[in-house]
Design a protein around this motif. Structure first.
Motif, short mmCIF file in Angstrom:
data_model
loop_
_atom_site.label_atom_id
_atom_site.label_comp_id
_atom_site.label_asym_id
_atom_site.label_seq_id
_atom_site.Cartn_x
_atom_site.Cartn_y
_atom_site.Cartn_z
N UNK A 86 -22.86 -46.29 16.76
CA UNK A 86 -23.43 -46.23 15.42
C UNK A 86 -22.71 -45.20 14.56
N UNK A 87 -22.43 -44.05 15.16
CA UNK A 87 -21.71 -43.01 14.43
C UNK A 87 -20.30 -43.45 14.06
N UNK A 88 -19.65 -44.17 14.97
CA UNK A 88 -18.28 -44.64 14.72
C UNK A 88 -18.26 -45.65 13.57
N UNK A 89 -19.16 -46.62 13.62
CA UNK A 89 -19.21 -47.66 12.58
C UNK A 89 -19.51 -47.04 11.22
N UNK A 90 -20.51 -46.17 11.18
CA UNK A 90 -20.90 -45.56 9.91
C UNK A 90 -19.85 -44.58 9.40
N UNK A 91 -19.09 -43.98 10.32
CA UNK A 91 -18.02 -43.07 9.90
C UNK A 91 -16.96 -43.81 9.09
N UNK A 92 -16.71 -45.07 9.45
CA UNK A 92 -15.73 -45.86 8.72
C UNK A 92 -16.18 -46.12 7.28
N UNK A 149 -14.60 -41.20 12.66
CA UNK A 149 -14.71 -42.38 13.53
C UNK A 149 -13.79 -42.24 14.74
N UNK A 150 -12.58 -41.76 14.52
CA UNK A 150 -11.64 -41.55 15.62
C UNK A 150 -12.19 -40.52 16.61
N UNK A 151 -12.82 -39.47 16.08
CA UNK A 151 -13.38 -38.43 16.95
C UNK A 151 -14.49 -38.98 17.84
N UNK A 152 -15.40 -39.77 17.25
CA UNK A 152 -16.50 -40.31 18.05
C UNK A 152 -16.00 -41.36 19.04
N UNK A 153 -15.06 -42.19 18.59
CA UNK A 153 -14.48 -43.18 19.50
C UNK A 153 -13.72 -42.48 20.62
N UNK A 170 -9.30 -38.42 -4.41
CA UNK A 170 -9.64 -39.83 -4.26
C UNK A 170 -9.53 -40.32 -2.83
N UNK A 171 -8.82 -39.57 -1.97
CA UNK A 171 -8.57 -40.03 -0.60
C UNK A 171 -9.29 -39.20 0.46
N UNK A 172 -9.76 -38.02 0.09
CA UNK A 172 -10.34 -37.11 1.08
C UNK A 172 -11.50 -37.73 1.85
N UNK A 173 -12.45 -38.32 1.12
CA UNK A 173 -13.62 -38.90 1.77
C UNK A 173 -13.25 -40.02 2.72
N UNK A 174 -12.31 -40.88 2.30
CA UNK A 174 -11.89 -42.01 3.12
C UNK A 174 -11.22 -41.54 4.42
N UNK A 175 -10.28 -40.60 4.30
CA UNK A 175 -9.57 -40.11 5.48
C UNK A 175 -10.51 -39.32 6.38
N UNK A 176 -11.44 -38.56 5.78
CA UNK A 176 -12.40 -37.80 6.58
C UNK A 176 -13.28 -38.75 7.39
N UNK A 177 -13.67 -39.87 6.77
CA UNK A 177 -14.48 -40.85 7.48
C UNK A 177 -13.74 -41.48 8.65
N UNK A 178 -12.46 -41.82 8.42
CA UNK A 178 -11.64 -42.39 9.50
C UNK A 178 -11.50 -41.37 10.63
#
Length: 388
Positions: free
Chosen positions: A249-255, A140-144, A129-137
């Motif tokens: 764009x990648x950062x925003x969408x990653x979130x 986003x951190x990587x691109x930022x 339940x958390x993998x997708x959310x944490x992966x997205x964050x």
């Protein structure tokens, strides 16, 4: 899989590893200054951008086969961070060309480790339940992080080109967090350690998709400054803004990745590819600067292809092989990065007779459309393997 308690410091440690993924392009703003300082041809000095990829491929293979089985995550990551930080900053002391290449090799070892193990930690430590959310964050951190280190590098190089190598000291933050707070994922038992890693065909199909995606999308990204200049939309400032919008764009969408993956599941890949094609089309057919900006922002969703395929792999492989599957994705990603410029040169040479603007870029859009349709068909027929 039962979730292992990560804690706040543990999550920060994982995200700090994602942050270091941006180190691959940290010297891009300094290339011209380094060339002037060493009195070398700038085209030769561009190797500082591509040289780490070769070593990232090697270390990704090693990490995928041994980390989590014969080697624990924490000591391997601590070693990788030390190599990245100390080796990457070495030209601060000795700034000859051979030392700089050695330094970039050290950065490649770190980058390959971070790209392989950061998503593997998420997939190993968090429940479904958390993998997708944490992966997205993390994405986003990587691109930022990529934006931040390049801005910092640009600031330092204005003081002295030697100081640009000091950006690698950012690894100190990760070193502390990993050492004190990173939980160690459960290591496979002895019998599993002795078993040769066998990955399903789907992992190699996913890896090939990401390799082709890199080969087809990077040419238009690196050509955006030429498009802006040739069509009279602006100069280097506008080109820099367009490149930044791609990352933003990648950062925003990653979130939003966690939400997207919950909605589309395995079809997230096809959605990412389709939206990337739309962005490429906007840039290619742009009639004004705003179309370029919007197109580059939309193309930023392409940065989600790696976490999307990592999540797909998570559905196909056993827990003990997650790191091996992740490393395979990263290896093919780096191969795609390496081959993209050669593909652009090849397509440019064979399309000179075509009566249209940037025929090579037009061909890459057609290839991306074919890849999108192929990816959709593959995912429609994909059968997930039951996880242990």
């Amino acid at each position: 899989m039962k979730e292992k308690r990560v804690g706040f410091i543990g999550m920060l440690a994982i995200l700090s590893i994602f942050l270091l993924q941006g180190g691959a392009g940290n010297l891009n703003p300094a290339i011209n200054s380094i060339a002037q300082g060493l009195e070398m041809d700038p085209t030769v000095v561009t190797q500082v951008a591509s040289f780490p990829s070769m070593f990232a491929i090697i270390i990704s293979f090693i990490a995928g086969r041994f980390v989590g089985k014969k080697i624990k995550f924490r000591p391997f990551l601590i070693s990788a961070i030390l190599i990245f930080g100390i080796g990457g900053a070495l030209p601060l002391v000795v700034s000859t060309w051979p030392v700089i290449l050695f330094s970039r090799a050290c950065v490649g070892i770190g980058i390959g480790s971070f790209f392989t193990l950061a998503p593997s930690l998420v997939l190993s430590l968090y429940d479904e339940s958390k993998k997708g959310h944490v992966m997205g964050i993390g994405s986003a951190v990587a691109t930022a992080g990529g934006v931040f280190v390049q801005m910092l590098s640009g600031y330092l190089v204005d003081i002295s080109w030697h100081l640009a190598f000091g950006v690698h000291f950012i690894g100190i933050i990760s070193l502390i967090l990993v050492a004190i707070g990173l939980p160690e994922p459960d290591v496979s038992d002895l019998e599993e350690e002795q078993t040769k890693t066998k990955l399903p065909l789907g992992v190699y199909i996913n890896s090939t998709i990401v390799m082709l995606f890199m080969m087809f999308s990077i040419p238009i990204i690196i050509s955006v400054s030429m498009i802006i200049a040739d069509r009279g939309f602006g100069t280097g400032l506008e080109a820099g803004t367009a490149s930044s919008l791609f990352t933003i764009g990648g950062t925003v969408l990653s979130l939003l990745f966690g939400v997207l993956y919950k909605i589309f599941k395995r079809y997230t890949l096809a959605v990412v590819l389709l939206i990337s094609v739309i962005g490429m089309g906007l840039v290619y057919y742009s009639t004004n600067l705003m179309m370029v900006f919007i197109g580059m922002f939309v193309m930023g969703i392409g940065l989600l292809i790696t976490p999307a395929l990592m999540m797909d792999n998570n559905e196909m492989v056993e827990e003990k092989n997650i790191v091996a599957a992740s490393s395979t994705i990263i290896i093919f990603t780096n191969i795609g990065n390496f081959l993209a410029s050669y593909l652009l040169i090849f397509l440019t040479n064979i399309s000179k007779s075509m009566q249209m603007d940037y025929p090579a870029l037009f061909i890459t859009i057609i290839l991306m459309i074919i890849l999108t349709l192929g990816g959709l068909i593959i995912k429609m027929n994909q059968k997930n393997k039951a996880k242990e």
